[in-house]
Scaffold this active site. Sequence first.
Site, PDB file in Angstrom:
ATOM      1  N   THR A 100       0.799  -1.224   0.000  1.00  0.00           N
ATOM      2  CA  THR A 100       0.000   0.000   0.000  1.00  0.00           C
ATOM      3  C   THR A 100       0.831   1.274   0.000  1.00  0.00           C
ATOM      4  O   THR A 100       1.935   1.313   0.555  1.00  0.00           O
ATOM      5  CB  THR A 100      -0.915   0.011   1.248  1.00  0.00           C
ATOM      6  OG1 THR A 100      -1.411   1.341   1.447  1.00  0.00           O
ATOM      7  CG2 THR A 100      -0.180  -0.388   2.512  1.00  0.00           C
ATOM      8  N   GLU A 146       0.248   3.610   1.849  1.00  0.00           N
ATOM      9  CA  GLU A 146       0.386   4.026   3.255  1.00  0.00           C
ATOM     10  C   GLU A 146       1.816   3.799   3.748  1.00  0.00           C
ATOM     11  O   GLU A 146       2.247   4.409   4.717  1.00  0.00           O
ATOM     12  CB  GLU A 146      -0.572   3.216   4.138  1.00  0.00           C
ATOM     13  CG  GLU A 146      -1.926   3.845   4.343  1.00  0.00           C
ATOM     14  CD  GLU A 146      -1.904   5.099   5.211  1.00  0.00           C
ATOM     15  OE1 GLU A 146      -1.397   5.032   6.339  1.00  0.00           O
ATOM     16  OE2 GLU A 146      -2.393   6.136   4.754  1.00  0.00           O
ATOM     17  N   TYR A 189      -1.059   0.396  10.915  1.00  0.00           N
ATOM     18  CA  TYR A 189      -1.405  -0.303   9.664  1.00  0.00           C
ATOM     19  C   TYR A 189      -0.240  -0.218   8.677  1.00  0.00           C
ATOM     20  O   TYR A 189       0.188  -1.235   8.115  1.00  0.00           O
ATOM     21  CB  TYR A 189      -2.671   0.331   9.064  1.00  0.00           C
ATOM     22  CG  TYR A 189      -2.966  -0.086   7.636  1.00  0.00           C
ATOM     23  CD1 TYR A 189      -3.593  -1.299   7.348  1.00  0.00           C
ATOM     24  CD2 TYR A 189      -2.621   0.751   6.554  1.00  0.00           C
ATOM     25  CE1 TYR A 189      -3.868  -1.676   6.029  1.00  0.00           C
ATOM     26  CE2 TYR A 189      -2.895   0.384   5.241  1.00  0.00           C
ATOM     27  CZ  TYR A 189      -3.514  -0.828   4.990  1.00  0.00           C
ATOM     28  OH  TYR A 189      -3.768  -1.189   3.686  1.00  0.00           O
ATOM     29  N   LYS A 224       1.989  -3.303   7.240  1.00  0.00           N
ATOM     30  CA  LYS A 224       2.036  -3.573   5.799  1.00  0.00           C
ATOM     31  C   LYS A 224       3.472  -3.552   5.271  1.00  0.00           C
ATOM     32  O   LYS A 224       3.803  -4.246   4.316  1.00  0.00           O
ATOM     33  CB  LYS A 224       1.174  -2.555   5.054  1.00  0.00           C
ATOM     34  CG  LYS A 224      -0.310  -2.872   5.095  1.00  0.00           C
ATOM     35  CD  LYS A 224      -0.639  -4.009   4.120  1.00  0.00           C
ATOM     36  CE  LYS A 224      -2.103  -4.307   4.044  1.00  0.00           C
ATOM     37  NZ  LYS A 224      -2.420  -5.358   3.063  1.00  0.00           N
TER      38      LYS A 224
HETATM   39  P1  NAP Z   1     -11.511  -4.570   2.560  1.00  0.00           P
HETATM   40  O1  NAP Z   1     -12.692  -4.269   1.713  1.00  0.00           O
HETATM   41  O2  NAP Z   1     -11.448  -4.025   3.945  1.00  0.00           O
HETATM   42  O3  NAP Z   1     -11.388  -6.180   2.654  1.00  0.00           O
HETATM   43  C1  NAP Z   1     -10.552  -6.795   3.581  1.00  0.00           C
HETATM   44  C2  NAP Z   1     -10.765  -8.291   3.503  1.00  0.00           C
HETATM   45  O4  NAP Z   1      -9.867  -8.923   4.439  1.00  0.00           O
HETATM   46  C3  NAP Z   1     -12.191  -8.751   3.892  1.00  0.00           C
HETATM   47  O5  NAP Z   1     -12.562  -9.798   3.034  1.00  0.00           O
HETATM   48  C4  NAP Z   1     -12.000  -9.283   5.304  1.00  0.00           C
HETATM   49  O6  NAP Z   1     -12.924 -10.281   5.666  1.00  0.00           O
HETATM   50  C5  NAP Z   1     -10.601  -9.896   5.178  1.00  0.00           C
HETATM   51  N1  NAP Z   1      -9.965 -10.148   6.464  1.00  0.00           N
HETATM   52  C6  NAP Z   1      -9.748  -9.264   7.471  1.00  0.00           C
HETATM   53  N2  NAP Z   1      -9.144  -9.877   8.502  1.00  0.00           N
HETATM   54  C7  NAP Z   1      -8.950 -11.174   8.139  1.00  0.00           C
HETATM   55  C8  NAP Z   1      -8.384 -12.291   8.781  1.00  0.00           C
HETATM   56  N3  NAP Z   1      -7.877 -12.232  10.018  1.00  0.00           N
HETATM   57  N4  NAP Z   1      -8.357 -13.476   8.107  1.00  0.00           N
HETATM   58  C9  NAP Z   1      -8.893 -13.576   6.854  1.00  0.00           C
HETATM   59  N5  NAP Z   1      -9.463 -12.540   6.218  1.00  0.00           N
HETATM   60  C10 NAP Z   1      -9.478 -11.343   6.842  1.00  0.00           C
HETATM   61  O7  NAP Z   1     -10.165  -4.142   1.833  1.00  0.00           O
HETATM   62  P2  NAP Z   1      -9.906  -3.760   0.281  1.00  0.00           P
HETATM   63  O8  NAP Z   1     -10.130  -2.313   0.119  1.00  0.00           O
HETATM   64  O9  NAP Z   1     -10.602  -4.735  -0.576  1.00  0.00           O
HETATM   65  O10 NAP Z   1      -8.333  -3.979   0.195  1.00  0.00           O
HETATM   66  C11 NAP Z   1      -7.777  -5.246  -0.166  1.00  0.00           C
HETATM   67  C12 NAP Z   1      -6.334  -5.303   0.291  1.00  0.00           C
HETATM   68  O11 NAP Z   1      -5.597  -4.269  -0.346  1.00  0.00           O
HETATM   69  C13 NAP Z   1      -6.121  -5.093   1.776  1.00  0.00           C
HETATM   70  O12 NAP Z   1      -5.019  -5.875   2.157  1.00  0.00           O
HETATM   71  C14 NAP Z   1      -5.759  -3.612   1.901  1.00  0.00           C
HETATM   72  O13 NAP Z   1      -4.996  -3.378   3.054  1.00  0.00           O
HETATM   73  C15 NAP Z   1      -4.969  -3.432   0.622  1.00  0.00           C
HETATM   74  N6  NAP Z   1      -4.989  -2.084   0.032  1.00  0.00           N
HETATM   75  C16 NAP Z   1      -6.164  -1.454  -0.206  1.00  0.00           C
HETATM   76  C17 NAP Z   1      -6.164  -0.212  -0.821  1.00  0.00           C
HETATM   77  C18 NAP Z   1      -7.448   0.518  -1.111  1.00  0.00           C
HETATM   78  O14 NAP Z   1      -7.387   1.732  -1.363  1.00  0.00           O
HETATM   79  N7  NAP Z   1      -8.585  -0.158  -1.151  1.00  0.00           N
HETATM   80  C19 NAP Z   1      -4.940   0.377  -1.211  1.00  0.00           C
HETATM   81  C20 NAP Z   1      -3.753  -0.317  -0.965  1.00  0.00           C
HETATM   82  C21 NAP Z   1      -3.787  -1.560  -0.368  1.00  0.00           C
HETATM   83  P3  NAP Z   1     -14.289  -9.972   6.480  1.00  0.00           P
HETATM   84  O15 NAP Z   1     -15.320  -9.701   5.436  1.00  0.00           O
HETATM   85  O16 NAP Z   1     -14.508 -11.236   7.214  1.00  0.00           O
HETATM   86  O17 NAP Z   1     -14.029  -8.788   7.367  1.00  0.00           O
HETATM   87  N1  GDD Z   2     -12.107   7.535   7.031  1.00  0.00           N
HETATM   88  C1  GDD Z   2     -12.186   8.851   7.144  1.00  0.00           C
HETATM   89  N2  GDD Z   2     -13.279   9.407   7.731  1.00  0.00           N
HETATM   90  N3  GDD Z   2     -11.157   9.604   6.668  1.00  0.00           N
HETATM   91  C2  GDD Z   2     -11.276  10.939   6.773  1.00  0.00           C
HETATM   92  C3  GDD Z   2     -12.379  11.574   7.344  1.00  0.00           C
HETATM   93  C4  GDD Z   2     -13.429  10.765   7.858  1.00  0.00           C
HETATM   94  O1  GDD Z   2     -14.427  11.244   8.389  1.00  0.00           O
HETATM   95  N4  GDD Z   2     -12.195  12.912   7.267  1.00  0.00           N
HETATM   96  C5  GDD Z   2     -11.037  13.108   6.666  1.00  0.00           C
HETATM   97  N5  GDD Z   2     -10.451  11.915   6.366  1.00  0.00           N
HETATM   98  C6  GDD Z   2      -9.143  11.730   5.737  1.00  0.00           C
HETATM   99  C7  GDD Z   2      -8.212  10.786   6.500  1.00  0.00           C
HETATM  100  O2  GDD Z   2      -7.624  11.463   7.627  1.00  0.00           O
HETATM  101  C8  GDD Z   2      -7.234  10.438   5.396  1.00  0.00           C
HETATM  102  O3  GDD Z   2      -6.252  11.426   5.298  1.00  0.00           O
HETATM  103  C9  GDD Z   2      -8.087  10.452   4.121  1.00  0.00           C
HETATM  104  O4  GDD Z   2      -9.316  11.119   4.475  1.00  0.00           O
HETATM  105  C10 GDD Z   2      -8.407   9.086   3.549  1.00  0.00           C
HETATM  106  O5  GDD Z   2      -8.896   8.261   4.579  1.00  0.00           O
HETATM  107  P1  GDD Z   2      -9.492   6.786   4.277  1.00  0.00           P
HETATM  108  O6  GDD Z   2     -10.552   6.876   3.250  1.00  0.00           O
HETATM  109  O7  GDD Z   2      -9.849   6.188   5.590  1.00  0.00           O
HETATM  110  O8  GDD Z   2      -8.286   6.033   3.579  1.00  0.00           O
HETATM  111  P2  GDD Z   2      -6.731   5.934   3.913  1.00  0.00           P
HETATM  112  O9  GDD Z   2      -6.017   6.737   2.881  1.00  0.00           O
HETATM  113  O10 GDD Z   2      -6.451   6.213   5.327  1.00  0.00           O
HETATM  114  O11 GDD Z   2      -6.461   4.384   3.692  1.00  0.00           O
HETATM  115  C11 GDD Z   2      -6.943   3.709   2.519  1.00  0.00           C
HETATM  116  O12 GDD Z   2      -5.979   3.773   1.495  1.00  0.00           O
HETATM  117  C12 GDD Z   2      -4.748   3.090   1.770  1.00  0.00           C
HETATM  118  C13 GDD Z   2      -3.828   3.306   0.565  1.00  0.00           C
HETATM  119  O13 GDD Z   2      -3.197   4.540   0.674  1.00  0.00           O
HETATM  120  C14 GDD Z   2      -7.266   2.265   2.912  1.00  0.00           C
HETATM  121  O14 GDD Z   2      -7.922   1.644   1.829  1.00  0.00           O
HETATM  122  C15 GDD Z   2      -6.008   1.470   3.207  1.00  0.00           C
HETATM  123  O15 GDD Z   2      -6.331   0.085   3.388  1.00  0.00           O
HETATM  124  C16 GDD Z   2      -5.045   1.619   2.015  1.00  0.00           C
HETATM  125  O16 GDD Z   2      -3.862   0.910   2.265  1.00  0.00           O
END
Ligand code: NAP
Ligand code: GDD
Length: 338
Positions: A123, A125, A147, A151
């Site tokens: 990620t 992050e 987190y 990661k």
């Molecule tokens: P998400 O919607 O939160 O999905 C997370 C998945 O992980 C869910 O299926 C959850 O299952 C499962 N999980 C959590 N804890 C577990 C455990 N202990 N054992 C087995 N499964 C578990 O996340 P996403 O947005 O699809 O992201 C997918 C991956 O990409 C994650 O690793 C995230 O950190 C990474 N990532 C995401 C982003 C982004 O912007 N979306 C960016 C960079 C990296 P349950 O349904 O049971 O909770």
């Molecule tokens: N969630 C949330 N809620 N974020 C807020 C809010 C609020 O009310 N107000 C402002 N923010 C700001 C957070 O402080 C952060 O800077 C930004 O919005 C994005 O927050 P999130 O949507 O929670 O995502 P993230 O960037 O922290 O993390 C996501 O992206 C990562 C990749 O950069 C997640 O999907 C991570 O799993 C992923 O790795």
Amino acid sequence: MKKALITGITGQDGSYLAELLLEKGYQVFGLVRRKSSADYGNAEHLVGKVKFIYGDMTDSISLINAMKISQADEVYNLAAQSFVGTSWEQPLATADIDAIGVTNLLEAIRIIKPSARFYQASTSEMFGLVQEIPQRETTPFYPRSPYGVAKLYGHWITKNYRESYDMHASSGILFNHESERRGIEFVTRKITNSVAKISLGLQEKLELGNMDAKRDWGHAKDYVNAMWLMLQQEKADDYVVATGETHTVREFVELAFAEVGIEIEWQGKEENEIGINKLNGKTVVCINPDFYRPAEVELLLGSPEKAEKHLGWVRQVSFNELIKLMVKNDLELIRKRS
Ligand code: NAP
Ligand code: GDD
């Protein structure tokens, strides 16, 4: 027929990836956690098409079992405690799942089928307090949350298994990607869901934290394609997947409201900042410091150059289209429910 195992199949990315692999003719296995009531989350519509296997990233035996059952050729590790905010409340669970869990899975592969190709969901992050703009594969890491730290371990252990055991293990350093299936606590979905409710008279205000934070936001459907492309390469490697554009949370709010015909006028500063509906003078956005984070990632902007050049990855959905799709979807969901 190729076989793939997806951890995190019930999440946003897992469900899109499963659809993509099914379209490509794969047999798909998905790891799911046992819950008190049967719930396949975003993969509900895939029941009958995917073979679900119970397991947990913190239970190495269950991962060995999942590898034995699936005999997967490709393993996509998408499971994670993925919400940054919660990682301060549950730092140990986050580390167990997002860091040690990766070693558990790599070991299961090494024991059962070392020839399997592995994808790790790394990620942006990990860049945290960014050391370079834009961020690339070579940019030094500086994570800012439990987190991000967990990661980073997952990222390095993947690289280490590649180098130690010659495993085909790749990491995708994905920047934020969103969709109609995004969890409701993430800022984009929180905004589009609130905008839909406010426009339908079902909610008064949207409360947010740091609106100055900048993110590089794409659509999840485009990003799962990059995951697949990485595992089709002859050599395993690490790739940044991003749009090359960055926008503030405030801009996201403005564009989401514009989708329902509301123009926002900003007044005040910092904790006193409010967003007013220009049409009727009502406050529709305000700051709630409870949503501030102990340490913030202020700016993310990735360079997709390597992914575009080496993988031939092409992004389809623009920032504006992403917001349009998410608001439209939330309006439809809420109208259906009420
Ligand atoms: P998400 O919607 O939160 O999905 C997370 C998945 O992980 C869910 O299926 C959850 O299952 C499962 N999980 C959590 N804890 C577990 C455990 N202990 N054992 C087995 N499964 C578990 O996340 P996403 O947005 O699809 O992201 C997918 C991956 O990409 C994650 O690793 C995230 O950190 C990474 N990532 C995401 C982003 C982004 O912007 N979306 C960016 C960079 C990296 P349950 O349904 O049971 O909770
Ligand atoms: N969630 C949330 N809620 N974020 C807020 C809010 C609020 O009310 N107000 C402002 N923010 C700001 C957070 O402080 C952060 O800077 C930004 O919005 C994005 O927050 P999130 O949507 O929670 O995502 P993230 O960037 O922290 O993390 C996501 O992206 C990562 C990749 O950069 C997640 O999907 C991570 O799993 C992923 O790795």
